[in-house]
Design a protein around this motif. Structure first.
Motif, PDB file in Angstrom:
ATOM      1  N   GLN A  63       0.814  -1.211   0.000  1.00 55.76           N
ATOM      2  CA  GLN A  63       0.000   0.000   0.000  1.00 55.76           C
ATOM      3  C   GLN A  63       0.848   1.261   0.000  1.00 55.76           C
ATOM      4  O   GLN A  63       0.614   2.175  -0.796  1.00 55.76           O
ATOM      5  CB  GLN A  63      -0.940  -0.002   1.215  1.00 55.76           C
ATOM      6  N   VAL A  64       1.827   1.330   0.888  1.00 53.40           N
ATOM      7  CA  VAL A  64       2.666   2.535   0.930  1.00 53.40           C
ATOM      8  C   VAL A  64       3.583   2.601  -0.278  1.00 53.40           C
ATOM      9  O   VAL A  64       3.936   3.689  -0.745  1.00 53.40           O
ATOM     10  CB  VAL A  64       3.479   2.601   2.241  1.00 53.40           C
ATOM     11  N   GLY A  65       3.975   1.430  -0.809  1.00 53.77           N
ATOM     12  CA  GLY A  65       4.799   1.426  -2.010  1.00 53.77           C
ATOM     13  C   GLY A  65       4.074   2.001  -3.202  1.00 53.77           C
ATOM     14  O   GLY A  65       4.670   2.689  -4.034  1.00 53.77           O
ATOM     15  N   THR A  66       2.768   1.750  -3.296  1.00 57.01           N
ATOM     16  CA  THR A  66       1.987   2.276  -4.414  1.00 57.01           C
ATOM     17  C   THR A  66       2.023   3.804  -4.456  1.00 57.01           C
ATOM     18  O   THR A  66       2.035   4.410  -5.531  1.00 57.01           O
ATOM     19  CB  THR A  66       0.531   1.787  -4.313  1.00 57.01           C
ATOM     20  N   ARG A  67       2.081   4.433  -3.289  1.00 54.87           N
ATOM     21  CA  ARG A  67       2.101   5.899  -3.207  1.00 54.87           C
ATOM     22  C   ARG A  67       3.505   6.455  -3.005  1.00 54.87           C
ATOM     23  O   ARG A  67       3.651   7.660  -2.730  1.00 54.87           O
ATOM     24  CB  ARG A  67       1.209   6.362  -2.057  1.00 54.87           C
ATOM     25  N   ALA A  68       4.512   5.620  -3.115  1.00 51.44           N
ATOM     26  CA  ALA A  68       5.870   6.063  -2.791  1.00 51.44           C
ATOM     27  C   ALA A  68       6.324   7.238  -3.650  1.00 51.44           C
ATOM     28  O   ALA A  68       6.962   8.177  -3.156  1.00 51.44           O
ATOM     29  CB  ALA A  68       6.851   4.894  -2.935  1.00 51.44           C
ATOM     30  N   ILE A  69       5.999   7.208  -4.937  1.00 49.18           N
ATOM     31  CA  ILE A  69       6.394   8.298  -5.835  1.00 49.18           C
ATOM     32  C   ILE A  69       5.292   9.347  -5.925  1.00 49.18           C
ATOM     33  O   ILE A  69       5.537  10.541  -5.714  1.00 49.18           O
ATOM     34  CB  ILE A  69       6.718   7.757  -7.242  1.00 49.18           C
ATOM     35  N   SER A  70       4.079   8.918  -6.211  1.00 52.85           N
ATOM     36  CA  SER A  70       2.985   9.875  -6.407  1.00 52.85           C
ATOM     37  C   SER A  70       2.675  10.662  -5.144  1.00 52.85           C
ATOM     38  O   SER A  70       2.217  11.807  -5.217  1.00 52.85           O
ATOM     39  CB  SER A  70       1.720   9.131  -6.871  1.00 52.85           C
ATOM     40  N   GLY A  71       2.931  10.117  -3.982  1.00 47.85           N
ATOM     41  CA  GLY A  71       2.664  10.816  -2.741  1.00 47.85           C
ATOM     42  C   GLY A  71       3.818  11.636  -2.224  1.00 47.85           C
ATOM     43  O   GLY A  71       3.695  12.294  -1.183  1.00 47.85           O
ATOM     44  N   ASN A  72       4.945  11.603  -2.921  1.00 52.82           N
ATOM     45  CA  ASN A  72       6.128  12.353  -2.488  1.00 52.82           C
ATOM     46  C   ASN A  72       6.753  13.121  -3.647  1.00 52.82           C
ATOM     47  O   ASN A  72       7.975  13.196  -3.774  1.00 52.82           O
ATOM     48  CB  ASN A  72       7.164  11.394  -1.881  1.00 52.82           C
ATOM     49  N   LEU A  73       5.896  13.697  -4.487  1.00 56.24           N
ATOM     50  CA  LEU A  73       6.391  14.389  -5.671  1.00 56.24           C
ATOM     51  C   LEU A  73       7.254  15.598  -5.306  1.00 56.24           C
ATOM     52  O   LEU A  73       8.201  15.923  -6.032  1.00 56.24           O
ATOM     53  CB  LEU A  73       5.215  14.833  -6.549  1.00 56.24           C
ATOM     54  N   GLY A  74       6.938  16.283  -4.216  1.00 57.54           N
ATOM     55  CA  GLY A  74       7.748  17.420  -3.807  1.00 57.54           C
ATOM     56  C   GLY A  74       9.180  17.024  -3.538  1.00 57.54           C
ATOM     57  O   GLY A  74      10.124  17.699  -3.982  1.00 57.54           O
TER      58      GLY A  74
END
Length: 303
Positions: free
Chosen positions: A119-130
């Protein structure tokens, strides 16, 4: 006016000449993907950042809750209590399963490790774009760091699991040492799948909304709340279904942990060739996922 119209267009140097000029002065394409060995060296050089980032995320996860880090243990325990009431009591899956509470709690804790890592891997890039757009670092550091965070949380939960095992009369034995290789294999598998999902999630963020439904379905066929061995020992299932249940990677790692920790969970309850299967899944997902993620390195955070 005629002079402007008659001005010849600027002469453009051939691309080959520009490449040669850049190479002569040691210039390279900004954001270009490094070679795989160089990429691995860059990750290793940032190992301290990866572990520190994981620890910081874990510490901040429950910082606003009054019980703080206690929720790292309470969350899987509460899940286990709910599953015990629904599946163990109401549906009767505990019948014929010795040490059902340790059996269930071990399955919940190990499954939560895999579920949360993906779950956290799925958002690893999209959730940390900054962070991705502001700093230059190997992007694989993010999904790996998030998986380390989940491993740290599992280790906290393991302390509670040991107490539960002892309270239900499960003796300490040398087989508990098998937890170490089992966790290493499961972490490798989790990190590989997390990197695959991180690449997909970076391109299509909506995948993160779909993952809870996929993971919930996966949990129900992974023997978290019921015994796969008990179900498959009868001949009423097609052979292909039995094979799929026994080689399910989540079920394999859960079974290895149960075999290591629970005295009543014997080797005959494990699927055939369980250790080669566990190693194969770890290598396939870990190595394959890493290479798959690396191949899109230059695209993360763009557009």
């Amino acid at each position: 006016m005629s002079q402007v119209l008659d001005t010849p267009p600027p002469i453009q140097a051939p691309a080959d000449d520009l490449k040669a000029l850049a190479a002569r002065h040691g210039l390279s394409v900004s954001g270009a993907r490094p070679s795989l060995p160089e990429y691995i060296r860059q990750l290793w050089a940032r190992r301290h950042f990866i572990t520190a980032f994981a620890t910081a995320k874990l510490t901040a996860q429950y910082s606003e809750a009054k019980l703080g880090q206690v929720w790292q243990v309470m969350t899987p325990l509460l899940n286990a209590a709910v599953y015990y009431f629904i599946f163990g009591v109401l549906l009767g899956t505990k019948r014929g399963v010795p040490d059902y509470v340790p059996f269930l709690v071990t399955g919940v804790f190990v499954w939560t490790f895999t579920q949360s890592s993906i779950q956290v891997g799925t958002r690893a890039i999209s959730g940390n774009l900054g962070l991705v757009r502001a700093l230059h670092f190997p992007r694989a550091a993010l999904p790996i760091s998030f998986c380390i965070q989940q491993l740290q949380q599992l280790l906290f939960s393991m302390a509670a699991l040991v107490v539960i095992l002892l309270c239900f009369g499960v003796p300490v034995s040398a087989s508990w040492l098998l937890v170490i290789p089992a966790l290493i294999l499961q972490f490798t598998f989790n990190a590989g799948v997390a990197m695959i999902m991180a690449r997909w999630g970076a391109k299509t963020p909506d995948i993160a909304q779909l993952m809870p439904f996929i993971l919930r379905t996966w949990m129900y066929v992974s023997g978290v709340m019921w015994s796969i061995e008990k179900l498959t020992k009868n001949d009423h299932l097609p052979h292909i279904v039995t094979v799929l249940l026994q080689t399910n990677p989540a079920a394999v790692y859960i079974d290895l942990m149960r075999f290591a920790l629970i005295d009543s969970f014997h080797a005959k309850q494990l699927p055939p060739h369980v250790w080669p299967i566990a190693i194969g899944w770890a290598l396939l997902a870990g190595v394959g996922g890493f290479i798959y993620f690396w191949k899109a390195e230059e695209t993360y955070g763009r557009g």
